[in-house]
Design an enzyme around this catalytic site. Structure first.
Site, PDB file in Angstrom:
ATOM      1  N   ASP A  89      22.292  17.078   3.798  1.00  7.04           N
ATOM      2  CA  ASP A  89      21.660  18.096   3.793  1.00  7.04           C
ATOM      3  C   ASP A  89      22.363  19.287   4.289  1.00  7.04           C
ATOM      4  OD1 ASP A  89      21.061  18.036   6.299  1.00  7.04           O
ATOM      5  OD2 ASP A  89      19.090  17.383   6.391  1.00  7.04           O
ATOM      6  N   ASP A 273      14.522  11.501  -1.486  1.00  3.69           N
ATOM      7  CA  ASP A 273      14.833  11.028  -0.163  1.00  3.69           C
ATOM      8  C   ASP A 273      13.338  11.144   0.546  1.00  3.69           C
ATOM      9  OD1 ASP A 273      14.916  13.961   0.671  1.00  3.69           O
ATOM     10  OD2 ASP A 273      15.446  12.940   2.347  1.00  3.69           O
ATOM     11  N   CYS A 311      10.036 -11.413  -2.804  1.00  3.01           N
ATOM     12  CA  CYS A 311      10.954 -10.495  -2.462  1.00  3.01           C
ATOM     13  C   CYS A 311      12.082 -11.108  -2.064  1.00  3.01           C
ATOM     14  CB  CYS A 311      10.228  -9.555  -1.501  1.00  3.01           C
ATOM     15  SG  CYS A 311      11.218  -8.657  -0.563  1.00  3.01           S
ATOM     16  N   CYS A 313      14.487  -9.505  -0.327  1.00  3.67           N
ATOM     17  CA  CYS A 313      15.124  -8.828   0.948  1.00  3.67           C
ATOM     18  C   CYS A 313      15.401  -9.892   2.102  1.00  3.67           C
ATOM     19  CB  CYS A 313      14.360  -7.766   1.514  1.00  3.67           C
ATOM     20  SG  CYS A 313      13.098  -8.260   2.705  1.00  3.67           S
ATOM     21  N   CYS A 316      12.273 -11.303   4.006  1.00  4.37           N
ATOM     22  CA  CYS A 316      11.440 -12.170   3.326  1.00  4.37           C
ATOM     23  C   CYS A 316      12.279 -13.327   2.899  1.00  4.37           C
ATOM     24  CB  CYS A 316      10.782 -11.454   1.947  1.00  4.37           C
ATOM     25  SG  CYS A 316       9.524 -10.037   2.388  1.00  4.37           S
ATOM     26  N   HIS A 342      12.902  -4.609   4.817  1.00  8.29           N
ATOM     27  CA  HIS A 342      11.852  -4.884   3.772  1.00  8.29           C
ATOM     28  C   HIS A 342      11.610  -3.484   3.067  1.00  8.29           C
ATOM     29  CE1 HIS A 342       8.813  -6.554   1.206  1.00  8.29           C
ATOM     30  NE2 HIS A 342       8.275  -5.419   1.753  1.00  8.29           N
TER      31      HIS A 342
HETATM   32 ZN   LIG Z   1      10.897  -8.270   1.693  1.00  7.76          ZN
END
Ligand SMILES: [Zn+2]
Length: 378
Positions: A89, A273, A311, A313, A316, A342
């Protein structure tokens, strides 16, 4: 550099190519303010979360460790060991929101650093020089982000000055390129549309930017999500969108919830963002496809399921809600790290789902199903 592949209504599916790779749009940029994701994630973690673009802050890196130090370390990509696209930015937003005792003039802004009170001057030329030293792929124009509400009279003179600053940004970048002072010679500039909540000023500015001969590769809509209502934000996007160049990406700065993102995609926005997913994660608020949960809640004490079943990730795949709740209660740093992991995964995969929906002409159904649901508390 921007390829508009497909539209459904006003929603757009595209690809934006930078010297460090191509981002599929709509895209959510993962915010690493000081060259790190808050919650103890590094660039390698971001790769694992399928982050497409990392965003860093010009103002913060200028104050500490200093953009010249980053330049001497080979630029931000090398410094933080992130090899994908980076957007920086302009520092404008932080100057106007963080810095104490600011003084705005035609040349730029004089203010005091929030870290040590040091006297700093930043104008379009300084912002472009700093971003050239950082070597990001996308630099943002230096603008004034006015607070909402501000008077029409104030916003009018401010947006005119922001336009003059944009022209100075373009001239300074040309000078830096000719002098060989760009750490990343392929860096491009995004202009920023301002005008507060006044459609006439927003439209005047969008038309003025669109009429320029060049010097910028995208247009951001700035100065939203700074105190106005959500509906006002949507109304401003609706008003300004028809006047933005069709062949360049549009970036809605600092927004927002999953619902805000879906609604803005429906209004023709390509880049996003927000610090929200990481900040909420650090407070135990986690996103799922059914709504948000607070992992610190008593009801998760003996819950063996992951944050969200299915999920993919890293949090998880390995850990239960009960374990994560315990980590929060025990104030372990790992709690924040897993939670941020996550939530950023969720946001990055929300964008994948949005892109797939546009690709398969099912974005309207997607919007109907998820726009309300994703922000409800479970
Ligand atoms: Zn997750």
């Amino acid at each position: 550099m921007f390829e508009l592949k497909k539209t459904q209504g006003r929603a757009r599916r595209g690809a934006f190519t930078t010297p460090h790779g191509t981002a599929q749009t709509p895209v959510f940029m993962n915010v690493g303010t000081q060259g790190a994701i808050k919650g103890a994630l590094d660039a390698g973690d971001l790769e694992g979360l399928e982050c497409q673009i990392e965003l860093s802050n010009t103002y913060h890196l200028h104050v500490r460790p200093g953009d010249e130090l980053v330049r001497d370390m080979g630029g931000l990509h090398r410094f933080m060991n992130w090899h994908g696209p980076i957007l920086t930015d302009s520092g404008g937003f932080q100057v106007f929101s963080l810095a104490k005792r600011k003084d705005i003039r035609e040349e730029g802004v004089t203010f005091h650093s929030h870290v040590d009170g040091r006297h700093i001057f930043m104008g379009p030329e300084e912002s472009m020089t700093i971003q050239a030293n950082l070597g990001s792929d996308i630099a943002m124009a230096f603008d004034e982000c006015v607070e909402n509400p501000s008077t029409h009279e104030y916003v009018e003179q401010s947006v005119q000055r922001t336009q003059r600053w944009l022209e100075r940004c373009i001239a300074k970048r040309q000078e830096l390129a000719e002098q060989g002072r760009m750490v990343n010679p392929g860096q491009v500039l995004f202009a920023i549309n301002q005008g507060g909540v006044y459609p006439d000023l927003r439209i005047w500015h969008a038309k003025t930017i669109s009429a320029m001969e060049g010097g910028f590769a995208g247009v951001a809509i700035g100065g939203l999500a700074v105190g106005e209502s959500t509906q006002t934000m949507y109304d401003v996007i609706d008003a300004v969108e028809p006047y933005l160049p069709k062949d360049k990406p549009r970036y809605l700065m600092g927004v927002g919830t999953p619902s805000n993102i879906i609604e803005a995609v429906a209004r023709g926005v390509d880049f996003f963002d927000c610090v929200m997913p990481a900040r909420n994660a650090r407070h135990g608020k986690l996103y799922t496809w059914q709504g948000t949960i607070n992992i610190k809640n008593e009801k998760y004490k003996l819950d063996e399921r992951p944050i969200e079943e299915g999920c993919g990730c890293p949090a998880c795949r390995s850990h239960s809600r009960a374990y994560l709740r315990h980590l929060f209660k025990a104030e372990e740093m790992l709690a924040m790290r897993l939670a941020v992991t996550h939530n950023l995964w969720f946001y990055n995969h929300l964008m994948t789902a949005i892109r797939n929906a546009i690709d398969t002409d099912s974005f309207d159904d997607f919007r109907t199903e998820y726009s309300g649901k994703l922000t409800q508390r479970l």
